[in-house]
Design a protein around this motif. Structure first.
Motif, mmCIF file in Angstrom:
data_model
loop_
_atom_site.group_PDB
_atom_site.id
_atom_site.type_symbol
_atom_site.label_atom_id
_atom_site.label_comp_id
_atom_site.label_asym_id
_atom_site.label_seq_id
_atom_site.Cartn_x
_atom_site.Cartn_y
_atom_site.Cartn_z
ATOM 1 N N ALA A 245 0.822 -1.211 0.000
ATOM 2 C CA ALA A 245 0.000 0.000 0.000
ATOM 3 C C ALA A 245 0.854 1.257 0.000
ATOM 4 C CB ALA A 245 -0.933 -0.011 1.209
ATOM 5 N N HIS A 246 2.096 1.158 0.482
ATOM 6 C CA HIS A 246 2.986 2.318 0.493
ATOM 7 C C HIS A 246 3.390 2.751 -0.923
ATOM 8 C CE1 HIS A 246 3.445 2.423 4.828
ATOM 9 N NE2 HIS A 246 3.684 1.137 4.828
ATOM 10 N N LEU A 247 3.217 1.863 -1.904
ATOM 11 C CA LEU A 247 3.618 2.171 -3.280
ATOM 12 C C LEU A 247 2.454 2.625 -4.147
ATOM 13 C CD1 LEU A 247 6.074 -0.806 -3.938
ATOM 14 C CD2 LEU A 247 6.630 1.516 -3.212
ATOM 15 N N ILE A 248 1.261 2.715 -3.567
ATOM 16 C CA ILE A 248 0.109 3.156 -4.342
ATOM 17 C C ILE A 248 0.291 4.623 -4.713
ATOM 18 C CG2 ILE A 248 -2.383 3.596 -4.262
ATOM 19 C CD1 ILE A 248 -2.677 1.255 -2.399
ATOM 20 N N PRO A 249 0.148 4.973 -5.999
ATOM 21 C CA PRO A 249 0.274 6.387 -6.385
ATOM 22 C C PRO A 249 -0.786 7.241 -5.695
ATOM 23 C CG PRO A 249 0.344 4.950 -8.310
ATOM 24 C CD PRO A 249 -0.071 4.096 -7.166
ATOM 25 N N LEU A 250 -0.394 8.443 -5.303
ATOM 26 C CA LEU A 250 -1.334 9.349 -4.634
ATOM 27 C C LEU A 250 -2.043 10.269 -5.620
ATOM 28 C CD1 LEU A 250 0.716 10.292 -1.437
ATOM 29 C CD2 LEU A 250 -1.027 8.533 -1.726
ATOM 30 N N SER A 251 -1.609 10.277 -6.873
ATOM 31 C CA SER A 251 -2.279 11.051 -7.906
ATOM 32 C C SER A 251 -3.373 10.194 -8.546
ATOM 33 C CB SER A 251 -1.272 11.493 -8.977
ATOM 34 O OG SER A 251 -1.933 11.921 -10.141
ATOM 35 N N PRO A 252 -4.615 10.685 -8.632
ATOM 36 C CA PRO A 252 -5.693 9.893 -9.245
ATOM 37 C C PRO A 252 -5.378 9.438 -10.660
ATOM 38 C CG PRO A 252 -6.609 11.774 -8.068
ATOM 39 C CD PRO A 252 -5.121 11.954 -8.071
ATOM 40 N N SER A 253 -4.744 10.298 -11.458
ATOM 41 C CA SER A 253 -4.425 9.905 -12.828
ATOM 42 C C SER A 253 -3.382 8.796 -12.862
ATOM 43 C CB SER A 253 -3.939 11.120 -13.623
ATOM 44 O OG SER A 253 -2.777 11.677 -13.031
ATOM 45 N N GLU A 254 -2.372 8.901 -12.009
ATOM 46 C CA GLU A 254 -1.353 7.861 -11.955
ATOM 47 C C GLU A 254 -1.941 6.551 -11.432
ATOM 48 O OE1 GLU A 254 1.919 9.217 -9.661
ATOM 49 O OE2 GLU A 254 2.498 10.797 -11.061
ATOM 50 N N LEU A 255 -2.836 6.665 -10.444
ATOM 51 C CA LEU A 255 -3.485 5.466 -9.920
ATOM 52 C C LEU A 255 -4.324 4.793 -11.001
ATOM 53 C CD1 LEU A 255 -4.159 3.665 -7.469
ATOM 54 C CD2 LEU A 255 -6.120 5.146 -7.043
ATOM 55 N N PRO A 282 -3.649 4.562 10.131
ATOM 56 C CA PRO A 282 -4.918 5.251 9.909
ATOM 57 C C PRO A 282 -4.754 6.748 9.680
ATOM 58 C CG PRO A 282 -5.081 3.735 11.765
ATOM 59 C CD PRO A 282 -3.631 3.801 11.377
ATOM 60 N N ALA A 283 -3.680 7.325 10.237
ATOM 61 C CA ALA A 283 -3.482 8.772 10.103
ATOM 62 C C ALA A 283 -3.143 9.174 8.670
ATOM 63 C CB ALA A 283 -2.365 9.228 11.046
ATOM 64 N N ASP A 284 -2.696 8.223 7.855
ATOM 65 C CA ASP A 284 -2.342 8.534 6.469
ATOM 66 C C ASP A 284 -3.610 8.499 5.631
ATOM 67 O OD1 ASP A 284 -1.149 8.945 4.074
ATOM 68 O OD2 ASP A 284 0.356 7.362 4.278
ATOM 69 N N ALA A 285 -4.409 9.549 5.750
ATOM 70 C CA ALA A 285 -5.731 9.574 5.131
ATOM 71 C C ALA A 285 -5.648 9.537 3.611
ATOM 72 C CB ALA A 285 -6.498 10.810 5.601
ATOM 73 N N ARG A 289 -7.313 6.693 1.260
ATOM 74 C CA ARG A 289 -8.329 6.968 0.229
ATOM 75 C C ARG A 289 -7.936 6.325 -1.098
ATOM 76 N NH1 ARG A 289 -8.301 12.166 2.510
ATOM 77 N NH2 ARG A 289 -6.901 12.903 0.846
ATOM 78 N N MET A 290 -6.668 6.423 -1.459
ATOM 79 C CA MET A 290 -6.232 5.829 -2.715
ATOM 80 C C MET A 290 -6.324 4.298 -2.660
ATOM 81 S SD MET A 290 -5.505 8.181 -4.945
ATOM 82 C CE MET A 290 -6.904 9.087 -4.263
ATOM 83 N N ALA A 291 -6.021 3.720 -1.490
ATOM 84 C CA ALA A 291 -6.150 2.266 -1.349
ATOM 85 C C ALA A 291 -7.606 1.847 -1.509
ATOM 86 C CB ALA A 291 -5.611 1.822 0.008
#
Length: 674
Positions: A245-255, A282-285, A289-291
């Motif tokens: 989950a740490h490698l999930i892109p945080l940009s919607p387009s990249e995701l 949990p604090a990494d909102a 959300r991306m996950a």
């Protein structure tokens, strides 16, 4: 080609692909002939090329890569021909010239939608739609051009390799996902094997009816969850890839781009995805959300590995709890891993089973690490020596395998003190020995005799050491760790307690979870700051402070190892808290007789002493910790003077220690010393 010839799938697939391209090459030549009227079209050659396709397909032991890909993505005959048109550019050096001739423009040495619509059979405009398979799954790429119809088209490299029969992970996913491979030694505990079967069954039933549900594997062992998912996939002949989950892109387009590439990869290779969310906070909102967005959008088989259950979204979700292997399962796993060597342990394996809640991988690693035997002496029984040595090496290997990673929150203490170093009244010594008995015999009483079946509450072994500073509380913890051959960790409360709501519980969870596998001894030194009286709730901070204490009580009662709390002020602790502590040991301030005994034991055998009078030294009204400080400081003074340790050196050291304590050194204490 001989009809009875036996060829490999790769060779037959290559022949089939080349035959398909030969037919398409003839289509381009026909289009060029129609455009120029210069090149006659050879119908006989076209018939022979169709025969070549039929013959190549006859010897294919499995469907050709092109047929499989078209079926996977639902390509129409026109889309299939268009994909081949783009593949020809990469596989035939003369293809560009034929495309230019077919389009009547020497500059257009590449396929275009315009050429495809004009030359290929059964054309339809919808193939150009971004939501149609060719562009949705990025089977082809549209280059820069003046119009969509005249823009150059290129086959995606991953798809080209697949058509050629060479399967590999898309390079854009390399570094994000990696394949989970199973080894022969990666056996599962019986309960985990059952979960793998349930997971495979869920997928099998759902694939015949509705969309696949998301499956959550909930538990604390990431390796076990990984192997459960891999075993389930192997039974269905699927591959398994994992994504942190740490490698999930945080940009919607990249995701979105990553998700589409993964779905294509899963379809091409028949793969499932394991999304590992074990270490997410949990604090990494934003990442959460991306996950959630990724989980909702992945249509294929998806396993989410979590410590605790995530809230289900709109997609159907099934949660499976992954418990640690029980005592009986660990016993079986140890017996399998040790093989014939296990029988020689003569019951010593039970101590390993009871103490270390390690997974299959750690068991195999410990066995591999403990394979070097010591040679027996001339008067020793070889079998007995080897069994004892093997048990000892396995124990130490398990300690290393299960050693918690607590560098930020705890300090590992190498225990050196023994019972001989500990000067305490008989009652306190008996209580300490009782604690060691409880730790050693925990497995027999709880599991074999069935006390654990009566309820899990209160099975943790907890102790409170109360007494003034220097009375031996930390030394007693060292003695127990030495006696039990367990790791000892002093918890740094300044790093554990946080002013931020929820952070203290998170830190406590990290401490207990990390230490639980090996049952390490946890020493919460000077615990008053965290374990004081629970206050009346006057505001939100009081409420959360009480929650922290309640959480600690809950974890202590469930902890497999020994948790020791030390305090200088027992009266400051909550009575409800004290009721849930199994052992309470009061460390008294040593009387003169005990202080004399401490003085007799404080100097190592190799330390030179001369004229020391323990009776006079015992008049110093200090506890054992201060006595050790005085002895060490006196040794330095004597070493500098080139003399043995004498009373005058101890007098100078005692003055320094008393000054540190801001306490006067009376004549009664030092009268007659020098």
């Amino acid at each position: 080609m001989n009809r009875t010839e036996t060829v490999s799938w790769h060779e037959a697939n290559q022949r089939s692909l080349m035959a398909e391209l030969a037919v398409l090459r003839r289509v381009l030549e026909r289009r060029a002939a129609q455009a120029t009227d210069d090149v006659p079209f050879d119908e006989a050659s076209a018939d022979s090329e169709q025969e070549a396709i039929r013959m190549a397909q006859e010897v294919l032991p499995a469907p050709a890569a092109l047929d499989r890909l078209c079926a996977t993505f639902g390509l129409s005959p026109f889309e299939r021909a268009l994909l081949l048109l783009c593949a020809g550019m990469e596989l035939d050096a003369a293809w560009g010239a034929k495309c230019a001739a077919a389009q009547g423009d020497p500059r257009r040495t590449y396929p275009t939608f315009s050429l495809a619509l004009a030359a290929l059979p059964e054309p339809h405009w919808s193939a150009l739609n971004p939501s149609a398979p060719l562009r949705r799954w990025r089977l082809i790429e549209v280059g820069a051009g003046e119009t969509l119809l005249t823009s150059p088209l290129r086959i995606d490299e991953r798809i080209l390799h697949d058509l050629a029969g060479v399967s590999h992970l898309d390079e854009r996913l390399v570094g994000l996902v990696d394949e989970v491979l199973t080894e022969e030694q990666d056996e599962l505990a019986p309960s985990h094997q059952t979960l793998a079967g349930r997971l495979a069954g869920i997928w099998s039933q759902a694939s015949r009816a509705t969309a696949l549900p998301v499956v959550q594997l909930c538990g604390r062992d990431p390796a076990a969850k990984r192997m459960i998912a891999a075993t389930a996939c192997a039974s269905l002949r699927w591959r398994l890839y994992r994504l942190s989950a740490h490698l999930i892109p945080l940009s919607p387009s990249e995701l979105d781009a990553m998700q589409r590439l993964w779905l294509r990869e899963a379809a091409l290779t028949g793969s499932a995805l394991l999304l590992e969310c074990d270490d997410t906070e949990p604090a990494d909102a934003a990442r959460d959300r991306m996950a959630t967005r990724l989980i909702e959008s992945i249509e294929g088989p998806l396993v989410v590995a979590v410590r605790e259950r995530r809230r289900a979204g709109s997609r159907s979700t099934i949660s499976l709890d992954v418990p640690a292997p029980g005592t009986a399962e660990r016993r079986t796993l140890w017996a399998r891993a040790l093989g014939s060597a296990g029988a020689s342990l003569n019951g010593r394996m039970e101590a390993l089973v009871s103490q270390f809640s390690v997974n299959v991988q750690a068991i195999h690693a410990a066995c591999a690490e403990a394979q070097t035997p010591r040679a027996a002496g001339p008067s020793e029984n070889v079998a007995d020596v080897q069994a004892i040595e093997l048990a000892s090496r396995l124990w130490d290997a398990c300690r290393r395998q299960a050693r918690p990673r607590l560098d930020e929150l705890a300090q590992q203490i190498e225990p050196s003190a023994t019972w001989e170093d500990l000067v305490l009244p008989d009652l306190q010594r008996r209580r300490l020995r009782d604690m060691a008995i409880h730790v050693r015999q925990r497995g027999k009483v709880y599991e074999d005799w069935g006390f654990a079946a009566k309820g899990a509450r209160g099975l943790g072994i907890s102790a409170l050491f109360a007494g003034a500073s220097g009375t031996g509380k930390t030394m007693a913890a060292e003695v127990l760790a030495n006696e039990l051959r367990l790791d000892l960790y002093r918890i740094d409360l300044s790093q554990v307690v946080s002013k931020y709501i929820g952070e203290t519980e998170k830190n406590l969870r990290r401490v207990f979870d990390a230490a639980d596998e090996g049952g390490a001894i946890l020493l919460f030194d000077e615990a008053d700051a965290l374990f004081g009286k629970r206050s009346e709730v006057k505001d939100s901070h009081d409420r959360y402070a009480n929650i922290e204490v309640s959480y600690l009580l809950q974890r202590m009662e469930a902890y497999r190892g020994l948790a020791i709390l030390t305090t200088n002020m027992k009266s400051a602790l909550d009575q409800a808290f004290l009721r849930r502590i199994r052992f309470i040991v009061q460390f008294p301030f040593p009387d003169p007789e005990q202080r004399a005994e401490i003085w007799r034991r404080v100097f190592p055998q190799g330390a030179p002493t001369e004229g020391l009078d323990e009776a006079k030294l015992a008049k110093l009204n200090v506890a054992g910790g201060h006595i050790r400080n005085i002895a060490v400081n006196a040794a330095f003074l004597a070493a500098e003077a080139g003399e043995p340790i004498r009373m005058r050196h101890l007098l100078d050291a005692a003055r320094g220690e008393y000054a540190k304590l801001e306490k006067p050194l009376t004549e009664t204490e030092i009268g007659g010393w020098a």
